[in-house]
Structure formats: C-alpha cells, structure tokens
Design a protein around this motif. Structure first.
Motif, PDB file in Angstrom:
ATOM      1  N   LEU A 107       0.824  -1.206   0.000  1.00 33.75           N
ATOM      2  CA  LEU A 107       0.000   0.000   0.000  1.00 33.75           C
ATOM      3  C   LEU A 107       0.859   1.258   0.000  1.00 33.75           C
ATOM      4  CD1 LEU A 107      -2.930  -0.648   2.524  1.00 33.75           C
ATOM      5  CD2 LEU A 107      -3.036  -0.629   0.022  1.00 33.75           C
ATOM      6  N   GLU A 108       1.883   1.243   0.842  1.00 32.94           N
ATOM      7  CA  GLU A 108       2.765   2.405   0.961  1.00 32.94           C
ATOM      8  C   GLU A 108       3.453   2.700  -0.370  1.00 32.94           C
ATOM      9  OE1 GLU A 108       4.006   4.247   4.218  1.00 32.94           O
ATOM     10  OE2 GLU A 108       1.854   3.848   4.208  1.00 32.94           O
ATOM     11  N   LYS A 109       3.829   1.648  -1.081  1.00 36.09           N
ATOM     12  CA  LYS A 109       4.557   1.823  -2.343  1.00 36.09           C
ATOM     13  C   LYS A 109       3.636   1.848  -3.554  1.00 36.09           C
ATOM     14  CE  LYS A 109       8.921   0.087  -0.566  1.00 36.09           C
ATOM     15  NZ  LYS A 109      10.102  -0.776  -0.778  1.00 36.09           N
ATOM     16  N   GLY A 110       2.336   1.596  -3.338  1.00 39.11           N
ATOM     17  CA  GLY A 110       1.338   1.798  -4.372  1.00 39.11           C
ATOM     18  C   GLY A 110       1.291   0.796  -5.496  1.00 39.11           C
ATOM     19  N   TYR A 111       1.628  -0.494  -5.228  1.00 38.63           N
ATOM     20  CA  TYR A 111       1.607  -1.464  -6.330  1.00 38.63           C
ATOM     21  C   TYR A 111       0.573  -2.575  -6.145  1.00 38.63           C
ATOM     22  CZ  TYR A 111       4.874  -4.066  -3.259  1.00 38.63           C
ATOM     23  OH  TYR A 111       5.482  -4.701  -2.203  1.00 38.63           O
ATOM     24  N   ILE A 112      -0.292  -2.458  -5.119  1.00 35.73           N
ATOM     25  CA  ILE A 112      -1.326  -3.480  -4.925  1.00 35.73           C
ATOM     26  C   ILE A 112      -2.713  -2.853  -4.784  1.00 35.73           C
ATOM     27  CG2 ILE A 112       0.194  -5.194  -3.870  1.00 35.73           C
ATOM     28  CD1 ILE A 112      -0.924  -4.319  -1.135  1.00 35.73           C
ATOM     29  N   VAL A 113      -3.724  -3.696  -4.966  1.00 37.76           N
ATOM     30  CA  VAL A 113      -5.126  -3.307  -4.825  1.00 37.76           C
ATOM     31  C   VAL A 113      -5.786  -4.291  -3.864  1.00 37.76           C
ATOM     32  CG1 VAL A 113      -7.330  -3.045  -6.029  1.00 37.76           C
ATOM     33  CG2 VAL A 113      -5.210  -2.387  -7.178  1.00 37.76           C
ATOM     34  N   ASP A 114      -6.673  -3.809  -3.004  1.00 37.43           N
ATOM     35  CA  ASP A 114      -7.381  -4.669  -2.054  1.00 37.43           C
ATOM     36  C   ASP A 114      -8.269  -5.690  -2.765  1.00 37.43           C
ATOM     37  OD1 ASP A 114      -6.271  -3.053  -0.134  1.00 37.43           O
ATOM     38  OD2 ASP A 114      -8.168  -2.255   0.628  1.00 37.43           O
ATOM     39  N   VAL A 115      -8.296  -6.907  -2.238  1.00 34.99           N
ATOM     40  CA  VAL A 115      -9.230  -7.928  -2.711  1.00 34.99           C
ATOM     41  C   VAL A 115     -10.112  -8.399  -1.553  1.00 34.99           C
ATOM     42  CG1 VAL A 115      -9.486 -10.233  -3.706  1.00 34.99           C
ATOM     43  CG2 VAL A 115      -7.752  -8.667  -4.616  1.00 34.99           C
ATOM     44  N   ALA A 116      -9.516  -9.054  -0.546  1.00 34.48           N
ATOM     45  CA  ALA A 116     -10.319  -9.585   0.559  1.00 34.48           C
ATOM     46  C   ALA A 116      -9.424  -9.914   1.747  1.00 34.48           C
ATOM     47  CB  ALA A 116     -11.076 -10.833   0.119  1.00 34.48           C
ATOM     48  N   ALA A 117     -10.044  -9.940   2.926  1.00 33.91           N
ATOM     49  CA  ALA A 117      -9.342 -10.347   4.147  1.00 33.91           C
ATOM     50  C   ALA A 117     -10.095 -11.512   4.777  1.00 33.91           C
ATOM     51  CB  ALA A 117      -9.258  -9.185   5.133  1.00 33.91           C
ATOM     52  N   PRO A 118      -9.379 -12.489   5.323  1.00 34.53           N
ATOM     53  CA  PRO A 118     -10.057 -13.608   5.977  1.00 34.53           C
ATOM     54  C   PRO A 118     -10.479 -13.258   7.407  1.00 34.53           C
ATOM     55  CG  PRO A 118      -7.687 -13.948   6.028  1.00 34.53           C
ATOM     56  CD  PRO A 118      -7.920 -12.681   5.250  1.00 34.53           C
ATOM     57  N   VAL A 119     -11.645 -13.721   7.791  1.00 44.29           N
ATOM     58  CA  VAL A 119     -12.096 -13.648   9.175  1.00 44.29           C
ATOM     59  C   VAL A 119     -11.807 -15.006   9.806  1.00 44.29           C
ATOM     60  CG1 VAL A 119     -14.099 -13.428  10.704  1.00 44.29           C
ATOM     61  CG2 VAL A 119     -13.886 -11.945   8.692  1.00 44.29           C
ATOM     62  N   VAL A 120     -11.052 -15.003  10.895  1.00 48.12           N
ATOM     63  CA  VAL A 120     -10.660 -16.243  11.559  1.00 48.12           C
ATOM     64  C   VAL A 120     -11.084 -16.161  13.025  1.00 48.12           C
ATOM     65  CG1 VAL A 120      -8.749 -17.778  12.159  1.00 48.12           C
ATOM     66  CG2 VAL A 120      -8.693 -16.498  10.002  1.00 48.12           C
ATOM     67  N   ASN A 121     -11.772 -17.166  13.494  1.00 47.34           N
ATOM     68  CA  ASN A 121     -12.270 -17.176  14.874  1.00 47.34           C
ATOM     69  C   ASN A 121     -13.094 -15.927  15.180  1.00 47.34           C
ATOM     70  OD1 ASN A 121     -10.957 -19.645  15.413  1.00 47.34           O
ATOM     71  ND2 ASN A 121      -9.063 -18.588  15.947  1.00 47.34           N
ATOM     72  N   GLY A 122     -13.889 -15.514  14.187  1.00 46.49           N
ATOM     73  CA  GLY A 122     -14.826 -14.417  14.396  1.00 46.49           C
ATOM     74  C   GLY A 122     -14.284 -13.018  14.200  1.00 46.49           C
ATOM     75  N   LYS A 123     -12.973 -12.894  13.884  1.00 46.90           N
ATOM     76  CA  LYS A 123     -12.386 -11.560  13.751  1.00 46.90           C
ATOM     77  C   LYS A 123     -11.458 -11.497  12.532  1.00 46.90           C
ATOM     78  CE  LYS A 123     -10.359 -11.382  17.777  1.00 46.90           C
ATOM     79  NZ  LYS A 123      -9.628 -10.851  18.959  1.00 46.90           N
ATOM     80  N   PRO A 124     -11.374 -10.323  11.877  1.00 47.76           N
ATOM     81  CA  PRO A 124     -10.397 -10.156  10.792  1.00 47.76           C
ATOM     82  C   PRO A 124      -9.052  -9.698  11.358  1.00 47.76           C
ATOM     83  CG  PRO A 124     -11.753  -8.207  10.917  1.00 47.76           C
ATOM     84  CD  PRO A 124     -12.256  -9.132  12.000  1.00 47.76           C
ATOM     85  N   LEU A 125      -8.720 -10.185  12.539  1.00 41.02           N
ATOM     86  CA  LEU A 125      -7.501  -9.794  13.248  1.00 41.02           C
ATOM     87  C   LEU A 125      -6.766 -11.040  13.729  1.00 41.02           C
ATOM     88  CD1 LEU A 125      -9.083  -7.029  15.522  1.00 41.02           C
ATOM     89  CD2 LEU A 125      -7.757  -6.620  13.433  1.00 41.02           C
ATOM     90  N   TYR A 126      -5.461 -10.911  13.904  1.00 43.81           N
ATOM     91  CA  TYR A 126      -4.669 -12.005  14.460  1.00 43.81           C
ATOM     92  C   TYR A 126      -3.473 -11.412  15.179  1.00 43.81           C
ATOM     93  CZ  TYR A 126      -1.008 -11.799  10.753  1.00 43.81           C
ATOM     94  OH  TYR A 126       0.016 -11.439   9.925  1.00 43.81           O
ATOM     95  N   HIS A 127      -2.725 -12.251  15.881  1.00 43.06           N
ATOM     96  CA  HIS A 127      -1.515 -11.767  16.536  1.00 43.06           C
ATOM     97  C   HIS A 127      -0.487 -12.887  16.602  1.00 43.06           C
ATOM     98  CE1 HIS A 127      -3.889 -12.760  20.485  1.00 43.06           C
ATOM     99  NE2 HIS A 127      -3.388 -13.845  19.953  1.00 43.06           N
ATOM    100  N   SER A 128       0.697 -12.533  17.022  1.00 43.61           N
ATOM    101  CA  SER A 128       1.780 -13.514  17.095  1.00 43.61           C
ATOM    102  C   SER A 128       1.755 -14.232  18.437  1.00 43.61           C
ATOM    103  CB  SER A 128       3.136 -12.812  16.933  1.00 43.61           C
ATOM    104  OG  SER A 128       3.377 -11.950  18.032  1.00 43.61           O
ATOM    105  N   TYR A 129       2.317 -15.439  18.442  1.00 42.09           N
ATOM    106  CA  TYR A 129       2.604 -16.169  19.672  1.00 42.09           C
ATOM    107  C   TYR A 129       4.120 -16.273  19.791  1.00 42.09           C
ATOM    108  CZ  TYR A 129      -2.210 -18.090  19.968  1.00 42.09           C
ATOM    109  OH  TYR A 129      -3.571 -18.270  20.075  1.00 42.09           O
ATOM    110  N   THR A 130       4.627 -16.088  20.991  1.00 39.19           N
ATOM    111  CA  THR A 130       6.008 -16.437  21.286  1.00 39.19           C
ATOM    112  C   THR A 130       5.963 -17.828  21.908  1.00 39.19           C
ATOM    113  OG1 THR A 130       6.572 -14.135  21.719  1.00 39.19           O
ATOM    114  CG2 THR A 130       8.116 -15.810  22.506  1.00 39.19           C
ATOM    115  N   ILE A 131       6.670 -18.759  21.308  1.00 36.14           N
ATOM    116  CA  ILE A 131       6.581 -20.157  21.753  1.00 36.14           C
ATOM    117  C   ILE A 131       7.940 -20.696  22.198  1.00 36.14           C
ATOM    118  CG2 ILE A 131       4.583 -20.670  20.308  1.00 36.14           C
ATOM    119  CD1 ILE A 131       6.529 -22.054  18.318  1.00 36.14           C
TER     120      ILE A 131
END
Length: 307
Positions: free
Chosen positions: A116-140
């Motif tokens: 987006l910052e460099k202007g070479y892509i266009v939005d298509v879709a985002a996946p909703v996982v476990n009820g949210k279009p958000l995710y985070h990292s785990y430290t394992i």
C-alpha cells in the motif's frame, strides 16, 4: 497421525538473521522441499489465464494443498485457467506483484502495508478467523524448557519466519523496541525458517529456544494435532493486526479484481463454499479494512533501511 509425519525432520533451512549490517549469513540445512514455481494445470501460453502467488508461510507442500481446492473452484467460477505460482519468501511474491508478473496473491499483513505504501497493490479480501479479521503472534518455547517469559530468552537462540512477516518477525521487533532492546543485542542468535510450521518444529526439536509465529496458524496446527500441546508452550502474544489478505497487482483490470473479490465474499452463502472455507480454517472473506493494519504501519521503521 501427527502433522509432522508429513514434514520429515531433516526438513528446513534456518538462516542466521542478517538484521545486523555486515553479518554474513550462514545456513543450517534442515529441509529439502523448498518451494519453486508451481503451475496448477498445464495451459496454452496464448490462452487467457489468471496467476495467483503463494508464499510458503507453512511448509511448501502443506501450503499448496491448503489452497488447491479454493483456486480450482475460482477457476470454475471465473471461466479462465488459474496458474498457481509458489515462492519461498514474501519478498519474492511482493516483487512479482510489483511487476505484474502475477495477478493476485495471498500475502502477509506486513507485505500488504508495504505494498500500500509503495502503491503497487489493490485490495481484494481479508479472511475472518475465529470471528475476527484480526490475528496476533505467539512467542513459543519447548514445553520441557525452563523459559516462562520473553525475559528468559535473552541471549538465547530465536527463530523468525520471514524478514517481511508481521507475526513472524515485526511483532517481536516491536515488543523488543518497547523494552529498549534490539533483536541483534537481545538474542544470542537469530534464524529465518521461511515457514511458520518450520519455526514450530525448530522449537519442538530444540534447534532454537524460542520463536515467534502466526497465532491463528498455530491454533489450526493444535486443532489438527492436539499432541503438539505436550511439546510447545505459548509464553507471550503480540499486538493484534489485520489478518493476511488477498491482494491484486495494480496492473490487473479492476473488473477482474471485482469478480475475484465477489466470488470470495459469496463462499459463505453456499455449501461448497463453506466446505472450502472450513478446509482453509477461515470463517469467511470480507472487504479489507485498512485501519486494521495501522499497528503495522506504525512499526515499519523497525525494519530499517532494508524496507
């Protein structure tokens, strides 16, 4: 049968992180199924076709099988041949989007923000996982290790997924920055595995002491392989951001983008589509909300001049 039966141990390349300028990269050879370009079906070079790129965020063969049926379905709905192009790193896929070498791609959230910052892509879709279009990292860490928190990993061996992965790298850089630390000074050695499940395996085998991985992916691995919980512990999470989206090259005709998006949005409305979503571990696809990715945009400076 455990998922690792499909990922024979000698199995991944860990590369010592080149975060520090001038540090020579070394390789420990642990896998042999490095992703190459893959053509889904043979097609006439003169025939209209759509190219879709995948970065191997999970092991190359698992990554391909995960999206195989979805893209076969997309081909039947669009009426054009679909060619899958698989690459090992996000940077390779980003480059192909930039030049228009591929039409669409499944990319990392960090790659999305950069595109987006460099202007070479266009939005298509985002996946909703476990009820949210958000995710985070785990430290394992390994279940049998003495490590209970990020503090315990100071000076230890640590695995990142990809230089351009949010959950697999940038999220941890952000956590360290809030402590006044850098990756180079905090960890004893850092590695790139170029696959979230390879990072999990590296921790399980004791090759590294800890790793940062995609939390949604890890939850799916755990659902498939409950025994994994006896081998791996989660000792921390990163900040939530938008899920890894599907994008198009800016060189693609917008009518084709709209068609591709519509098919994804409608998957949840019929039985075959719901089965495909289940296979992917996705609730549904929705339009991308760019505000969900602000946390990543905020932390881009942590990647340094290599951005």
């Amino acid at each position: 049968m455990r998922i690792w039966a499909f990922i024979i141990p000698i199995l991944f390349i860990l590369m010592i992180s080149g975060c520090q300028q001038g540090v020579e990269q070394a390789k420990i050879t642990l896998y042999t199924d490095k992703a190459e370009a893959f053509q889904y079906k043979e097609s006439d070079p003169h025939q209209e076709k759509i190219t879709v790129a995948l970065a191997s965020v999970i092991s190359p063969k698992a990554s391909l099988s995960k999206y195989d049926y979805l893209l076969e379905y997309m081909e039947s709905q669009i009426g054009e041949k679909v060619e899958i192009v698989q690459r090992q790193t996000y940077q390779e896929v980003d480059s192909m989007l930039k030049t228009g070498e591929v039409d669409f791609a499944f990319i990392c959230s960090l790659s999305y923000v950069i595109g987006l910052e460099k202007g070479y892509i266009v939005d298509v879709a985002a996946p909703v996982v476990n009820g949210k279009p958000l995710y985070h990292s785990y430290t394992i860490v390994n279940q049998n290790s003495p490590f209970e928190a990020l503090d315990d990993l100071k000076g230890k061996r640590f695995a990142y997924t990809d230089p351009y992965s949010y959950t697999g790298r940038l999220s941890m850089l952000s956590q360290l920055e809030k402590r006044g630390e850098t990756s180079e000074k905090y960890f004893g050695k850092t590695y790139f595995t170029y696959s979230h499940d390879y990072s999990v395996k590296a921790v399980e085998l004791g090759i590294v002491d800890g790793a940062t991985v995609d939390g949604a992916m890890f939850d799916q691995l755990l659902a498939t392989d409950p025994e994994l919980s006896t081998q791996i512990r989660i000792i921390g999470t990163g900040e939530e951001a938008g899920t890894p989206p599907i994008v198009a090259s800016k060189k693609v005709d917008l009518q084709k983008v709209d068609k591709f998006s519509s098919i994804l949005f409608e998957l949840q409305s019929h039985a075959e589509g719901r089965e495909l979503l289940k296979e992917l571990g996705v609730d549904r696809y929705v339009p991308i909300n760019q505000q969900d990715y602000q946390v990543i945009k905020r932390d881009l400076y942590l990647l340094g001049e290599g951005l």
